[in-house]
Design a protein around this motif. Structure first.
Motif, mmCIF file in Angstrom:
data_model
loop_
_atom_site.group_PDB
_atom_site.id
_atom_site.type_symbol
_atom_site.label_atom_id
_atom_site.label_comp_id
_atom_site.label_asym_id
_atom_site.label_seq_id
_atom_site.Cartn_x
_atom_site.Cartn_y
_atom_site.Cartn_z
ATOM 1 N N ALA A 33 35.150 37.917 36.003
ATOM 2 C CA ALA A 33 34.436 38.873 36.850
ATOM 3 C C ALA A 33 34.733 38.625 38.323
ATOM 4 C CB ALA A 33 32.938 38.774 36.584
ATOM 5 N N LEU A 34 34.819 37.362 38.734
ATOM 6 C CA LEU A 34 35.136 37.063 40.122
ATOM 7 C C LEU A 34 36.554 37.519 40.479
ATOM 8 C CD1 LEU A 34 33.544 33.514 40.463
ATOM 9 C CD2 LEU A 34 32.807 35.610 41.628
ATOM 10 N N SER A 35 37.498 37.320 39.564
ATOM 11 C CA SER A 35 38.874 37.773 39.818
ATOM 12 C C SER A 35 38.931 39.284 39.977
ATOM 13 C CB SER A 35 39.782 37.320 38.669
ATOM 14 O OG SER A 35 39.783 35.922 38.536
ATOM 15 N N LEU A 36 38.186 39.996 39.134
ATOM 16 C CA LEU A 36 38.177 41.456 39.234
ATOM 17 C C LEU A 36 37.413 41.911 40.470
ATOM 18 C CD1 LEU A 36 37.618 42.334 35.473
ATOM 19 C CD2 LEU A 36 39.717 42.585 36.800
ATOM 20 N N ALA A 37 36.413 41.146 40.898
ATOM 21 C CA ALA A 37 35.702 41.484 42.133
ATOM 22 C C ALA A 37 36.649 41.407 43.325
ATOM 23 C CB ALA A 37 34.513 40.545 42.323
ATOM 24 N N ALA A 38 37.524 40.398 43.331
ATOM 25 C CA ALA A 38 38.518 40.307 44.406
ATOM 26 C C ALA A 38 39.469 41.498 44.367
ATOM 27 C CB ALA A 38 39.291 39.000 44.272
ATOM 28 N N ARG A 39 39.794 41.952 43.174
ATOM 29 C CA ARG A 39 40.661 43.129 43.029
ATOM 30 C C ARG A 39 39.977 44.376 43.576
ATOM 31 N NH1 ARG A 39 42.629 45.081 37.029
ATOM 32 N NH2 ARG A 39 43.177 47.241 37.521
ATOM 33 N N ILE A 40 38.682 44.514 43.301
ATOM 34 C CA ILE A 40 37.942 45.670 43.814
ATOM 35 C C ILE A 40 37.777 45.572 45.321
ATOM 36 C CG2 ILE A 40 35.677 46.801 43.776
ATOM 37 C CD1 ILE A 40 35.510 46.111 40.820
ATOM 38 N N ALA A 41 37.620 44.359 45.839
ATOM 39 C CA ALA A 41 37.488 44.189 47.282
ATOM 40 C C ALA A 41 38.731 44.695 48.003
ATOM 41 C CB ALA A 41 37.241 42.719 47.617
ATOM 42 N N ALA A 42 39.891 44.514 47.400
ATOM 43 C CA ALA A 42 41.133 45.013 48.004
ATOM 44 C C ALA A 42 41.281 46.516 47.837
ATOM 45 C CB ALA A 42 42.336 44.299 47.393
ATOM 46 N N SER A 43 40.723 47.069 46.752
ATOM 47 C CA SER A 43 40.855 48.504 46.506
ATOM 48 C C SER A 43 39.679 48.971 45.649
ATOM 49 C CB SER A 43 42.181 48.804 45.794
ATOM 50 O OG SER A 43 42.308 50.188 45.528
ATOM 51 N N PRO A 44 38.607 49.510 46.249
ATOM 52 C CA PRO A 44 37.437 49.947 45.471
ATOM 53 C C PRO A 44 37.759 51.004 44.427
ATOM 54 C CG PRO A 44 36.910 49.824 47.807
ATOM 55 C CD PRO A 44 38.396 49.632 47.695
ATOM 56 N N GLN A 45 38.840 51.771 44.632
ATOM 57 C CA GLN A 45 39.198 52.798 43.650
ATOM 58 C C GLN A 45 39.607 52.195 42.304
ATOM 59 O OE1 GLN A 45 40.323 52.648 46.755
ATOM 60 N NE2 GLN A 45 39.449 54.484 47.711
ATOM 61 N N GLU A 46 39.816 50.883 42.269
ATOM 62 C CA GLU A 46 40.198 50.218 41.030
ATOM 63 C C GLU A 46 38.995 49.953 40.117
ATOM 64 O OE1 GLU A 46 43.321 48.696 39.850
ATOM 65 O OE2 GLU A 46 44.054 50.296 41.142
ATOM 66 N N LEU A 47 37.795 50.387 40.539
ATOM 67 C CA LEU A 47 36.586 50.070 39.782
ATOM 68 C C LEU A 47 36.677 50.441 38.303
ATOM 69 C CD1 LEU A 47 33.606 49.150 39.578
ATOM 70 C CD2 LEU A 47 32.979 51.491 40.235
ATOM 71 N N PRO A 48 37.029 51.686 37.922
ATOM 72 C CA PRO A 48 37.045 52.017 36.486
ATOM 73 C C PRO A 48 37.969 51.113 35.682
ATOM 74 C CG PRO A 48 37.182 54.003 37.832
ATOM 75 C CD PRO A 48 37.363 52.862 38.764
ATOM 76 N N LEU A 49 39.173 50.871 36.209
ATOM 77 C CA LEU A 49 40.118 50.039 35.472
ATOM 78 C C LEU A 49 39.655 48.585 35.424
ATOM 79 C CD1 LEU A 49 43.502 51.465 36.824
ATOM 80 C CD2 LEU A 49 42.377 51.969 34.654
ATOM 81 N N ALA A 50 39.041 48.111 36.513
ATOM 82 C CA ALA A 50 38.568 46.728 36.550
ATOM 83 C C ALA A 50 37.446 46.509 35.534
ATOM 84 C CB ALA A 50 38.106 46.372 37.953
ATOM 85 N N VAL A 51 36.500 47.447 35.465
ATOM 86 C CA VAL A 51 35.399 47.302 34.514
ATOM 87 C C VAL A 51 35.927 47.405 33.076
ATOM 88 C CG1 VAL A 51 33.243 48.316 33.700
ATOM 89 C CG2 VAL A 51 33.689 48.153 36.147
ATOM 90 N N ALA A 52 36.874 48.312 32.844
ATOM 91 C CA ALA A 52 37.450 48.434 31.504
ATOM 92 C C ALA A 52 38.134 47.133 31.091
ATOM 93 C CB ALA A 52 38.451 49.591 31.474
ATOM 94 N N GLU A 53 38.809 46.481 32.040
ATOM 95 C CA GLU A 53 39.450 45.201 31.734
ATOM 96 C C GLU A 53 38.408 44.112 31.500
ATOM 97 O OE1 GLU A 53 42.473 42.000 33.887
ATOM 98 O OE2 GLU A 53 42.439 44.100 34.539
ATOM 99 N N LEU A 54 37.353 44.125 32.302
ATOM 100 C CA LEU A 54 36.303 43.121 32.157
ATOM 101 C C LEU A 54 35.647 43.198 30.787
ATOM 102 C CD1 LEU A 54 34.335 40.984 33.397
ATOM 103 C CD2 LEU A 54 32.938 42.930 34.133
#
Length: 292
Positions: free
Chosen positions: A189-210
């Motif tokens: 979750a922390l790794s994906l949070a860093a990904r969202i911090a760089a690009s909030p539009q990545e939220l759907p894909l980040a949550v799907a991966e999580l």
């Protein structure tokens, strides 16, 4: 004529599609061919040399006879008689792979009382299965324990399910996995949070991966049918102001409260970054500055 039953070597190594055996090592193939050809060559030479044919005729007869016998007798005989010896290295490698520990991800619901984990651990230990990691998710009627297991390679999914049931587990599920499963949910979750911090539009894909889930499109017939026929808890909807509600679907594996909380926290992070003073562009610039 009845077909011959396959030998153990053929049964273990033959291709499931074409039925062909793998190419044996060149050294072993050469030794096998020489071992089969040498007696044939000596016998043919002994017979031809005793004849009173001219020298050139003897050479021609020896050449043709030896070639035909090698093609039609020696090589097929070597491949058949010495099959196990020819493929011994591949057989040893296959058995080592079969005996190597396999990684599994397992989930089951236990009673929230002392001794429950000890009982299921003992049941898994009877199969020489080791628990590499465990995460506990509170659920209605108990706790859902999520394991990463190292089990003997020959152990089957059914045996693992039976062991989980014998240990008191309810609604057990197991899936083959890789070493990536050793990363715990918080780290992921922390790794994906860093990904969202760089690009909030990545939220759907980040949550799907999580969540290891699938994103369902909104306002479609597919989404409606899935919502009507899904198992309890396998749909998760996350409301967002700038992206609209996002629905995730994971068939056969209901979302736990902890997973839902993590997904909502990621959505909140994306909202803050998307509508903050810097916005997405400022966030990317900040990330680039941090990298430099």
């Amino acid at each position: 004529m009845k077909p011959q039953a396959p030998t153990p070597a053929a049964a273990e190594l033959s291709c499931e599609v074409c039925g062909q055996m793998p190419e044996p090592p060149k050294t072993r193939l050469t030794v096998a061919n020489v071992a089969v050809m040498l007696p044939i060559e000596l016998l043919v030479h002994a017979l031809v040399v005793q004849t009173h044919l001219p020298y050139l005729a003897k050479v021609l007869v020896l050449t043709l006879t030896a070639t035909v016998l090698v093609i039609w007798v020696a090589e097929p005989s070597a491949a058949r008689i010495l099959r196990r010896w020819l493929h011994a290295p591949a057989l040893r490698h296959r058995r080592r792979l079969g005996a190597a520990p396999a990684l599994w991800r397992a989930r089951t619901v236990l009673r929230d009382q002392p001794g429950s984990l000890k009982k299921i651990t003992r049941s898994l230990a009877l199969l020489d299965t080791n628990i590499l990691s465990i995460h506990v998710h509170p659920v209605r009627g108990g706790v859902m324990d999520e394991f990463v297991l190292s089990a003997p390679g020959e152990l089957t999914e059914r045996q693992l399910l039976e062991a989980l049931k014998d240990g008191g587990g309810r609604h057990p599920n197991v899936w083959p996995t890789t070493a990536l499963a050793m990363a715990d949910g918080q780290t992921k979750a922390l790794s994906l949070a860093a990904r969202i911090a760089a690009s909030p539009q990545e939220l759907p894909l980040a949550v799907a991966e999580l969540l290891s889930a699938r994103i369902l499109p909104e306002d479609t017939e597919t989404a409606r049918q899935t919502a009507e026929t899904n198992d309890a808890g396998t749909l998760l909807k996350i409301p967002t102001a700038w992206h609209g509600p996002i629905t995730f679907y994971r068939p056969g594996e209901p979302f736990t409260p902890a997973e839902s909380a993590r997904a909502h926290r990621l959505a909140e992070l994306a909202e803050i970054l998307a509508h903050g003073p810097a916005g997405p562009v400022g966030t990317k610039e900040a990330a680039a500055a941090a990298d430099s």
